[in-house]
Design a protein around this motif. Structure first.
Motif, PDB file in Angstrom:
ATOM      1  N   GLY A 138       0.806  -1.216   0.000  1.00  0.00           N
ATOM      2  CA  GLY A 138       0.000   0.000   0.000  1.00  0.00           C
ATOM      3  C   GLY A 138       0.834   1.259   0.000  1.00  0.00           C
ATOM      4  O   GLY A 138       0.321   2.354  -0.234  1.00  0.00           O
ATOM      5  N   GLY A 139       2.147   1.136   0.261  1.00  0.00           N
ATOM      6  CA  GLY A 139       3.019   2.300   0.273  1.00  0.00           C
ATOM      7  C   GLY A 139       3.598   2.586  -1.095  1.00  0.00           C
ATOM      8  O   GLY A 139       3.067   2.170  -2.130  1.00  0.00           O
ATOM      9  N   LYS A 140       4.721   3.316  -1.110  1.00  0.00           N
ATOM     10  CA  LYS A 140       5.371   3.656  -2.370  1.00  0.00           C
ATOM     11  C   LYS A 140       6.243   2.488  -2.802  1.00  0.00           C
ATOM     12  O   LYS A 140       7.124   2.042  -2.059  1.00  0.00           O
ATOM     13  N   VAL A 141       5.981   1.994  -4.010  1.00  0.00           N
ATOM     14  CA  VAL A 141       6.593   0.749  -4.473  1.00  0.00           C
ATOM     15  C   VAL A 141       7.405   1.014  -5.740  1.00  0.00           C
ATOM     16  O   VAL A 141       6.997   1.773  -6.619  1.00  0.00           O
ATOM     17  N   GLY A 142       8.568   0.358  -5.847  1.00  0.00           N
ATOM     18  CA  GLY A 142       9.360   0.362  -7.068  1.00  0.00           C
ATOM     19  C   GLY A 142       9.695  -1.066  -7.456  1.00  0.00           C
ATOM     20  O   GLY A 142      10.043  -1.878  -6.594  1.00  0.00           O
ATOM     21  N   VAL A 143       9.581  -1.385  -8.750  1.00  0.00           N
ATOM     22  CA  VAL A 143       9.826  -2.746  -9.233  1.00  0.00           C
ATOM     23  C   VAL A 143      10.820  -2.688 -10.386  1.00  0.00           C
ATOM     24  O   VAL A 143      10.644  -1.911 -11.336  1.00  0.00           O
ATOM     25  N   TYR A 144      11.852  -3.508 -10.303  1.00  0.00           N
ATOM     26  CA  TYR A 144      12.878  -3.553 -11.350  1.00  0.00           C
ATOM     27  C   TYR A 144      13.057  -4.996 -11.817  1.00  0.00           C
ATOM     28  O   TYR A 144      13.111  -5.919 -11.004  1.00  0.00           O
ATOM     29  N   LEU A 145      13.152  -5.169 -13.147  1.00  0.00           N
ATOM     30  CA  LEU A 145      13.402  -6.492 -13.724  1.00  0.00           C
ATOM     31  C   LEU A 145      14.683  -6.437 -14.548  1.00  0.00           C
ATOM     32  O   LEU A 145      14.857  -5.532 -15.372  1.00  0.00           O
ATOM     33  N   THR A 146      15.554  -7.398 -14.332  1.00  0.00           N
ATOM     34  CA  THR A 146      16.743  -7.497 -15.156  1.00  0.00           C
ATOM     35  C   THR A 146      16.371  -8.141 -16.486  1.00  0.00           C
ATOM     36  O   THR A 146      15.227  -8.506 -16.722  1.00  0.00           O
ATOM     37  N   SER A 147      17.392  -8.314 -17.365  1.00  0.00           N
ATOM     38  CA  SER A 147      17.148  -9.017 -18.628  1.00  0.00           C
ATOM     39  C   SER A 147      17.712 -10.426 -18.578  1.00  0.00           C
ATOM     40  O   SER A 147      17.857 -11.076 -19.592  1.00  0.00           O
ATOM     41  N   ARG A 148      18.024 -10.917 -17.379  1.00  0.00           N
ATOM     42  CA  ARG A 148      18.603 -12.238 -17.194  1.00  0.00           C
ATOM     43  C   ARG A 148      17.662 -13.341 -17.684  1.00  0.00           C
ATOM     44  O   ARG A 148      16.908 -13.925 -16.936  1.00  0.00           O
ATOM     45  N   GLY A 149      17.702 -13.598 -18.990  1.00  0.00           N
ATOM     46  CA  GLY A 149      16.875 -14.662 -19.534  1.00  0.00           C
ATOM     47  C   GLY A 149      15.396 -14.454 -19.339  1.00  0.00           C
ATOM     48  O   GLY A 149      14.607 -15.393 -19.492  1.00  0.00           O
ATOM     49  N   VAL A 150      14.979 -13.237 -18.978  1.00  0.00           N
ATOM     50  CA  VAL A 150      13.569 -12.980 -18.690  1.00  0.00           C
ATOM     51  C   VAL A 150      12.779 -12.999 -19.999  1.00  0.00           C
ATOM     52  O   VAL A 150      13.057 -12.228 -20.908  1.00  0.00           O
ATOM     53  N   PRO A 151      11.775 -13.841 -20.109  1.00  0.00           N
ATOM     54  CA  PRO A 151      10.990 -13.916 -21.348  1.00  0.00           C
ATOM     55  C   PRO A 151       9.897 -12.862 -21.400  1.00  0.00           C
ATOM     56  O   PRO A 151       9.574 -12.207 -20.397  1.00  0.00           O
ATOM     57  N   ASN A 152       9.300 -12.725 -22.567  1.00  0.00           N
ATOM     58  CA  ASN A 152       8.235 -11.736 -22.754  1.00  0.00           C
ATOM     59  C   ASN A 152       7.080 -11.949 -21.786  1.00  0.00           C
ATOM     60  O   ASN A 152       6.483 -10.984 -21.298  1.00  0.00           O
ATOM     61  N   GLU A 153       6.761 -13.204 -21.513  1.00  0.00           N
ATOM     62  CA  GLU A 153       5.619 -13.509 -20.646  1.00  0.00           C
ATOM     63  C   GLU A 153       5.826 -12.943 -19.240  1.00  0.00           C
ATOM     64  O   GLU A 153       4.880 -12.414 -18.633  1.00  0.00           O
ATOM     65  N   ASN A 154       7.034 -13.051 -18.706  1.00  0.00           N
ATOM     66  CA  ASN A 154       7.305 -12.503 -17.378  1.00  0.00           C
ATOM     67  C   ASN A 154       7.200 -10.984 -17.378  1.00  0.00           C
ATOM     68  O   ASN A 154       6.624 -10.376 -16.475  1.00  0.00           O
ATOM     69  N   TYR A 155       7.809 -10.354 -18.376  1.00  0.00           N
ATOM     70  CA  TYR A 155       7.750  -8.894 -18.458  1.00  0.00           C
ATOM     71  C   TYR A 155       6.300  -8.404 -18.520  1.00  0.00           C
ATOM     72  O   TYR A 155       5.908  -7.477 -17.807  1.00  0.00           O
TER      73      TYR A 155
END
Length: 729
Positions: A138-155
């Motif tokens: 419920g607070g201020k949130v930040g989300v970061y994703l690397t490109s480590r084999g991350v597929p389109n579906e995860n993104y």
């Protein structure tokens, strides 16, 4: 056999300095002991999770030959190793000293928590872990994703889940590498992707690499260059350092090149770090003055040329030479090559983008291509070559603080479009970028930081600042397959570790998008599974569903990855066909072989746009050097060897020109200290074919010299260069 392209008459380059590709095979074979059959299935049945060239098993769509590079071999251990002994995490006080070993300790098997003030992590269940995280969302949130084999579906699933929570503060590794390319290309040609295909290299009159070194970062590309050279293509390189791997290369899976090597670069043009605009504008000035322009293309398919003509005319040769470090004659030589070429491909990478004026660097490249009509036809194109298999799709799926799916900017109008499509409200203003998240955390203004892969301690400037930032949120959630040093930073609140699956473990298979815009299906590969690891798409959607139970049915994907691909196709029209990918080798190349075919650009007026590019004001203090960070034997921040096989540089090497070393009386191996406004780095001199006045050190070790405040204005990418004095230690 074509002897004129041979690099050496010595069989297999015996005695020459170069990577030992056959030794790499042996190292990979040893590293996957106990799981060799699984490793073989990954190689032959999966889509590579290394660089962004893209394969189906060990083959691709450019040539009918085996493709197997060192990067992929080194990643096999991560994909096949057994679970971590979680007993090592009961007290993590000794682990930071072993930061270089963390990834090799094993896979994360279970959710774990380190509560504030505790010495280490304890195992918990998924239900408890998710409830702990949801309680803080419920607070201020930040989300970061690397490109480590991350597929389109995860993104895609992650960005949709984060927006359901009510924020746009989701960003990914594309921000750190090619976001200036995204910004500049979108403005200039209407598309934020490479305009051509790899096959356009072969048979092109000319390929120009600008601030790019595929011999280290995209090794499979060297096979394309071997075939391009055989077809008569000339290769030019614009760079500060005459990269030895781009001078000559031994392609291990090709008999001729493996035996005698291949001369790659025909023409080298040295420029200062940060001097690319001066050099490229000088080349354009020569094109104009010598009437080496494609006037028909300019008149029929572009706008803004007169403003660019006037801009370069007003820039004096003295100012262009001073900035670039190159001569007027050097600029003329490349202009002549471009002017006489009937086709050319311009390729660039992070040597162009990772500057405070990265967008302007890219615009200068685009101007050259438009001036010669090198867009939208065979053997021509603009190619921002990607370093990671997942990074092209990251922004296109909308995992971007400033962009929605399909690369649409975050505006009230676009937010309304997706709100109607998905059935819930979408925030209407951009969120925090990756660097903004770190600033907010450091200022105590970020309650929750969720990092899927990645390691801010290793990839961003000023590691000390990043460490302080990581320590301040009330909750950090790290989703990954292995340990990283940022997980060990004690927090003001709890730290959660959530185990993720690799792309090869995901039921229903996944897709990646390559540099040439090819969306490639990678099936689930039979093999051992680790503990309680979840696919990342499930982790994010479950968090959002629990945080917003009223939207749970709109966020979850009970149909698995196939259902996500259907949602992608609805949300990103140019990804048409992704929902039909379901078997090994299935693929679709959006836009076809060429974007902007026959000069028809996807801009409102269907014209490509020239952009006047002014000269940046680089005020180098007297006696200081321009310092750039470079890659060695590594993949992203994962260092594979302490010594680079191409040039013999250790991780503490300070690469400097022979001219500067002689001027300062420095012998090879001498210990020196580089000092910038933010920190100091001590290393050892290594003479190299580098432009005088410039120095290179390895990344991430050299990040201590980088100013965290220097970022490009639009893309918000950090500047990975610095001014520094050099003194004997």
């Amino acid at each position: 056999m074509d002897r004129k392209n041979w690099a050496s008459w010595k069989p297999f380059g015996i005695g020459e300095r170069k990577p030992n590709n056959y030794l790499e095979l042996w190292k990979a074979f040893r590293a996957v002991k106990g799981n060799r059959r699984y490793a073989w299935r990954i190689l032959t049945q999966g889509t590579c999770d290394g660089c962004a060239l893209g394969t189906k098993g060990m083959r691709d769509w450019t040539m009918d030959e085996i493709h197997l590079c060192n990067i992929r071999l080194r990643l096999l251990q991560l994909n096949t190793m057994p679970a971590l002994d979680v007993g090592l995490l009961k007290d993590v006080s000794a682990l930071p000293a072993r930061s270089g070993e963390l990834r090799g300790l094993g896979r994360l098997p279970y959710p774990m928590i380190r509560r504030q003030g505790e010495a280490g992590f304890a195992r918990i269940g998924w239900e408890e872990a998710l409830d702990l995280a949801v309680a803080r969302l419920g607070g201020k949130v930040g989300v970061y994703l690397t490109s480590r084999g991350v597929p389109n579906e995860n993104y895609f699933a992650a960005q949709k889940a984060v927006r359901a929570i009510g924020v746009n503060s989701i960003d990914n590794a594309a921000r750190i590498c090619h976001s200036p390319s995204t910004v500049a290309l979108k403005q200039a040609i209407g598309a934020a992707a490479t305009t051509c295909s790899y096959q356009d290299w072969i048979g092109s009159d000319l390929i120009v690499f600008i601030g790019s070194n595929p011999s280290n970062n995209q090794p499979v590309a060297m096979k394309y260059l071997y075939h391009a050279k055989k077809a008569g293509t000339q290769v030019a390189m614009v760079n500060t350092y005459r990269e030895p791997g781009m001078e000559r290369y031994w392609v291990p899976s090709n008999a001729e090149s493996a035996l005698f090597g291949t001369k790659i670069t025909d023409h080298f043009f040295g420029v200062n770090i940060g001097g690319d605009i001066g050099f490229l504008n000088g080349v354009l000035k020569h094109l104009v003055e010598n009437d080496w322009l494609d006037k028909a293309f300019i008149d029929m398919h572009t706008s803004g040329f007169e403003a660019v003509r006037e801009s370069v005319a007003a820039q004096t040769w003295e100012s262009l030479e001073a900035l670039s470090g190159a001569t007027r004659e050097d600029m003329f030589a490349l202009a002549k090559l471009l002017g006489e070429a009937k086709s050319a491909v311009l390729v660039w990478s992070m040597g162009i983008t990772q500057h405070a004026y990265g967008e302007e660097n890219v615009r200068a490249i685009v101007n050259l291509a438009l001036a010669r009509g090198f867009v939208g036809r065979d053997n021509c194109g603009l190619m921002p070559i990607r370093g990671h298999s997942g990074v092209q799709g990251g922004a296109e799926m909308g995992a971007y603080a400033t962009g929605l799916p399909g690369g649409l900017p975050v505006t009230p109008e676009n937010a309304a479009k997706f709100a109607e499509l998905w059935g819930f409200e979408i925030p209407t203003t951009p969120g925090l970028t990756a660097t903004d998240m770190v600033d907010a955390a450091h200022a105590g203004e970020l309650d929750v930081l969720i990092s899927s892969g990645g390691n801010f301690l290793e990839v961003l400037p000023d590691p000390g600042y990043c460490r302080e930032a990581l320590s301040r949120p009330g909750l950090r959630v790290h989703i990954d397959i292995v340990l990283s040093s940022q997980m060990l930073v004690p927090g003001a609140g709890d730290v959660l570790l959530l185990p993720a699956q690799t792309r090869y473990e995901m039921a229903g298979g996944v897709t990646e998008t390559s540099t040439e815009r090819r969306i490639i299906y990678s099936p689930e590969v039979e093999g051992p599974r680790i503990g309680e690891a979840w696919p990342e798409w499930k982790i994010f959607t479950e968090l959002a569903a629990r945080a917003r139970p009223d939207l749970a049915d709109l966020i979850r994907y009970p149909g698995g990855t196939a259902a996500i691909r259907e949602d992608i196709e609805r949300s990103v029209p140019f990804y048409e066909g992704i929902s039909g990918l379901s078997a090994f080798g299935d693929n679709v190349q959006y836009g076809g072989r060429h974007l902007c075919p026959d000069g028809l650009f996807p801009t409102p007026d269907h014209r490509g746009r020239f952009s006047p590019v002014g000269l940046p004001e680089l005020q180098r203090p007297d006696g200081s050097f321009l310092v750039a960070t470079r890659r060695g034997k590594q993949f992203n921040s994962m260092v594979h060897e302490r010594r680079d096989g191409f040039n013999g540089a250790t991780r503490q090497a300070v690469l400097i020109s022979s001219y500067d070393a002689d001027r300062l009386g420095l012998a090879d191996g001498a210990e020196v200290t580089l000092t910038s406004s933010t920190g100091s780095f001590t290393g050892n001199v290594l003479r190299a074919p580098l432009m005088p006045g410039n120095v290179q050190i390895h990344w991430p070790e050299g990040n201590v010299l980088l100013d965290k405040a220097r970022r490009s204005p639009d893309a918000r990418i950090p500047d990975y260069n610095a001014y520094a004095t050099l003194d004997p230690s």
